[in-house]
Design a protein around this motif. Structure first.
Motif, PDB file in Angstrom:
ATOM      1  N   UNK A  37       0.831  -1.207   0.000  1.00 46.02           N
ATOM      2  CA  UNK A  37       0.000   0.000   0.000  1.00 46.02           C
ATOM      3  C   UNK A  37       0.865   1.257   0.000  1.00 46.02           C
ATOM      4  N   UNK A  38       1.881   1.275   0.852  1.00 46.74           N
ATOM      5  CA  UNK A  38       2.758   2.449   0.944  1.00 46.74           C
ATOM      6  C   UNK A  38       3.527   2.647  -0.365  1.00 46.74           C
ATOM      7  N   UNK A  39       4.031   1.540  -0.926  1.00 45.49           N
ATOM      8  CA  UNK A  39       4.772   1.638  -2.189  1.00 45.49           C
ATOM      9  C   UNK A  39       3.869   2.153  -3.301  1.00 45.49           C
ATOM     10  N   UNK A  40       2.634   1.644  -3.363  1.00 41.62           N
ATOM     11  CA  UNK A  40       1.704   2.083  -4.404  1.00 41.62           C
ATOM     12  C   UNK A  40       1.440   3.570  -4.320  1.00 41.62           C
ATOM     13  N   UNK A  41       1.209   4.053  -3.112  1.00 39.25           N
ATOM     14  CA  UNK A  41       0.958   5.482  -2.909  1.00 39.25           C
ATOM     15  C   UNK A  41       2.178   6.300  -3.355  1.00 39.25           C
ATOM     16  N   UNK A  42       3.361   5.843  -2.946  1.00 32.88           N
ATOM     17  CA  UNK A  42       4.598   6.550  -3.289  1.00 32.88           C
ATOM     18  C   UNK A  42       4.864   6.495  -4.795  1.00 32.88           C
ATOM     19  N   UNK A  43       4.615   5.342  -5.401  1.00 29.16           N
ATOM     20  CA  UNK A  43       4.861   5.136  -6.828  1.00 29.16           C
ATOM     21  C   UNK A  43       4.021   6.101  -7.674  1.00 29.16           C
ATOM     22  N   UNK A  44       2.769   6.262  -7.322  1.00 21.67           N
ATOM     23  CA  UNK A  44       1.884   7.181  -8.049  1.00 21.67           C
ATOM     24  C   UNK A  44       2.281   8.622  -7.775  1.00 21.67           C
ATOM     25  N   UNK A  45       2.560   8.919  -6.514  1.00 14.99           N
ATOM     26  CA  UNK A  45       2.932  10.279  -6.101  1.00 14.99           C
ATOM     27  C   UNK A  45       4.242  10.719  -6.765  1.00 14.99           C
ATOM     28  N   UNK A  46       5.241   9.855  -6.759  1.00 13.94           N
ATOM     29  CA  UNK A  46       6.563  10.183  -7.310  1.00 13.94           C
ATOM     30  C   UNK A  46       6.496  10.445  -8.815  1.00 13.94           C
ATOM     31  N   UNK A  47       5.716   9.634  -9.520  1.00 13.22           N
ATOM     32  CA  UNK A  47       5.631   9.764 -10.979  1.00 13.22           C
ATOM     33  C   UNK A  47       4.487  10.658 -11.440  1.00 13.22           C
ATOM     34  N   UNK A  48       3.717  11.172 -10.455  1.00 14.57           N
ATOM     35  CA  UNK A  48       2.582  12.058 -10.759  1.00 14.57           C
ATOM     36  C   UNK A  48       1.619  11.427 -11.768  1.00 14.57           C
ATOM     37  N   UNK A  49       1.576  10.095 -11.744  1.00 12.32           N
ATOM     38  CA  UNK A  49       0.655   9.318 -12.583  1.00 12.32           C
ATOM     39  C   UNK A  49       0.823   9.590 -14.078  1.00 12.32           C
ATOM     40  N   UNK A  50       2.034   9.939 -14.487  1.00 11.17           N
ATOM     41  CA  UNK A  50       2.272  10.280 -15.895  1.00 11.17           C
ATOM     42  C   UNK A  50       2.108   9.084 -16.819  1.00 11.17           C
ATOM     43  N   UNK A  51       2.318   7.887 -16.305  1.00  9.09           N
ATOM     44  CA  UNK A  51       2.224   6.682 -17.128  1.00  9.09           C
ATOM     45  C   UNK A  51       1.187   5.703 -16.588  1.00  9.09           C
ATOM     46  N   UNK A  52       0.117   6.248 -16.051  1.00  9.90           N
ATOM     47  CA  UNK A  52      -0.992   5.425 -15.552  1.00  9.90           C
ATOM     48  C   UNK A  52      -0.564   4.500 -14.419  1.00  9.90           C
ATOM     49  N   UNK A  53       0.290   5.018 -13.541  1.00 11.73           N
ATOM     50  CA  UNK A  53       0.719   4.222 -12.395  1.00 11.73           C
ATOM     51  C   UNK A  53      -0.459   3.796 -11.521  1.00 11.73           C
ATOM     52  N   UNK A  54      -1.514   4.615 -11.480  1.00 11.34           N
ATOM     53  CA  UNK A  54      -2.703   4.262 -10.693  1.00 11.34           C
ATOM     54  C   UNK A  54      -3.347   2.982 -11.210  1.00 11.34           C
TER      55      UNK A  54
END
Length: 449
Positions: A37-54
């Protein structure tokens, strides 16, 4: 072999190891949940969802949810749905939404009156928060996922990345199942759904996620295997998931996978050019023969009991009275509640309470359609019509999302036998709303209309 192909193989091997590790040390499952959960939140936040990380993280959570539940690592029961809601909301903040997604905002608003009704009508002995959360978290997860995905432009290559994200945790699940029950023959004694072959967890939910596994690895085999090695790996996983899904003795997930694959092949056939049609025909033939092979092996391993299960017979070969393992009784009670309360319904979570009082049956709904009717009344009818027709209309207007109808069918069939206890039907449904394009401008790729 290309670098990305090697990465895929390495990721599969890592998840094979994760499945074995969690089997040996189940306590790791809880830590895995928190880190994920923490990694997912960080992964989306860090990349600003530029590549559909969500989308990537949500697909991963959807697939891993059953493994976390069966090993007691989910922290709370609705972890998967709440995680998807959080990831979708974070994705909306960074990437916006389509202005036409208002139809799904309307769907969410339709859920509110039944929540209010249940707040006043549930008995004092009922944990109101849990009763409401258990029944409403699925539709809310679907609503948020649909708002995020509605007409969102995405390349087909990135959609294949989402399919890969589905595949990885599923690998861990199937490894865990083999370690939990290495010999299917030793634990199958009847034709009822089998908890032993389902990792000690609910066979219905395990069958559902294994059915999704059959489909996503079939998609990998068909559309994302550029080398012979990848073709062998993905084909092998299709067969493995089919076998483990069949021996759960829960039929819903298997039927759903077959229909999803059948619809995908029809879509591909009608979209293919003249030269490609014979190849698709061969794929259908080989798939059928492979299916017969898996069925034959499953029959041997279950001493023929699986044949009786699908023929709706008991171990002695006598036909069972109920073709839906008693679920028709639940459906009938929910339809009665709807006809008795056609405007606003009985309220979220109250159908189980009323059924226990009137019939003595203490069981949660297995069918999301009749549950929506019973608990939401006429507003539930409107909500279901929105969910049913919107993906079909989008597909008729733009057929580039070749997986859309298969995603839609997964949702429709799954909610008829497993309701929305998992996050899978909610999120997979939303994927049918994506505006998939072969090649779109980079700046527009991550935006809605």
């Amino acid at each position: 072999m290309k670098k990305e192909d090697l990465s895929y193989v390495y990721l599969l091997l890592i998840h094979v190891f994760i499945g074995a590790l969690i089997y040996v040390l189940p306590i790791i499952s809880t830590g895995y949940t928190l880190i994920l959960f923490v990694f997912g939140f960080y992964y989306i936040f860090k990349n600003k969802n530029k590549n559909h990380e969500a989308l990537i993280m949500s697909a991963y959570v959807v697939s891993v949810e059953v493994l976390l539940r069966m090993t007691g690592g989910g922290i709370f029961n609705e972890f998967g749905k709440y995680s998807v809601i959080v990831y979708m909301f974070l994705g909306m903040i960074y990437s916006g939404i389509s202005r036409f997604s208002i139809i799904y905002w309307f769907f969410l608003i339709l859920l509110i009156p039944a929540i209010v009704v249940s707040s006043f009508s549930l008995s004092f002995d009922t944990d109101i928060r849990k009763a409401i959360a258990f029944n409403i978290s699925g539709p809310v997860c679907l609503g948020f996922s649909a708002i995020y995905c509605y007409k969102r432009k995405i390349t087909f290559d990135r959609l294949k990345g989402v399919i890969t994200a589905f595949c990885l945790p599923l690998t861990s699940i199937v490894v865990y199942l083999f370690l939990y029950t290495p010999s299917v023959r030793d634990v199958v004694t009847g034709t009822q759904s089998n908890f032993e072959t389902s990792g000690g967890f609910g066979p219905n939910q395990v069958s559902t996620i294994l059915g999704l596994g059959i489909f996503v690895f079939f998609v990998q085999l068909l559309l994302n295997s550029k080398s012979k090695l990848l073709q062998m790996i993905n084909a092998g996983f299709v067969l493995v998931f089919a076998f483990r899904g069949i021996v759960t003795f829960s039929r819903g997930g298997i039927f759903t996978a077959i229909v999803m694959i059948f619809i995908l092949m029809i879509v591909l056939y009608f979209m293919a050019n003249f030269n490609a049609k014979p190849k698709i025909g061969l794929i259908i033939i080989f798939s059928f023969l492979a299916g017969l092979g898996v069925w034959g092996y499953s029959s041997l391993q279950t001493k023929g009991l699986i044949n009786k299960r699908y023929a709706n017979q008991d171990a002695a070969g006598r036909e069972k009275k109920s073709k839906l393992t008693g679920r028709e009784t639940l459906m009938e009670s929910e339809l009665k509640m709807f006809f008795d309360n056609p405007v606003l319904g009985v309220g979220v979570g109250r159908n189980k309470e009323i059924r226990a009082q009137e019939t003595g049956i203490v069981a949660a709904s297995h069918n999301e359609i009749t549950r929506m009717l019973a608990e939401h009344g006429s507003l539930g009818v409107i909500g279901l019509l929105i969910l049913f027709f919107t993906p079909l209309i989008l597909f008729l207007n733009d057929r580039q999302n070749i997986l859309a109808l298969s995603f839609w069918v997964f949702w429709l069939l799954t909610i008829n036998h497993a309701a929305m206890r998992l996050a899978a039907p909610a999120f997979v449904y939303a994927l049918s709303l994506l505006a998939v394009q072969i090649k779109i401008p980079e700046k527009a790729e991550n935006s809605g209309d």
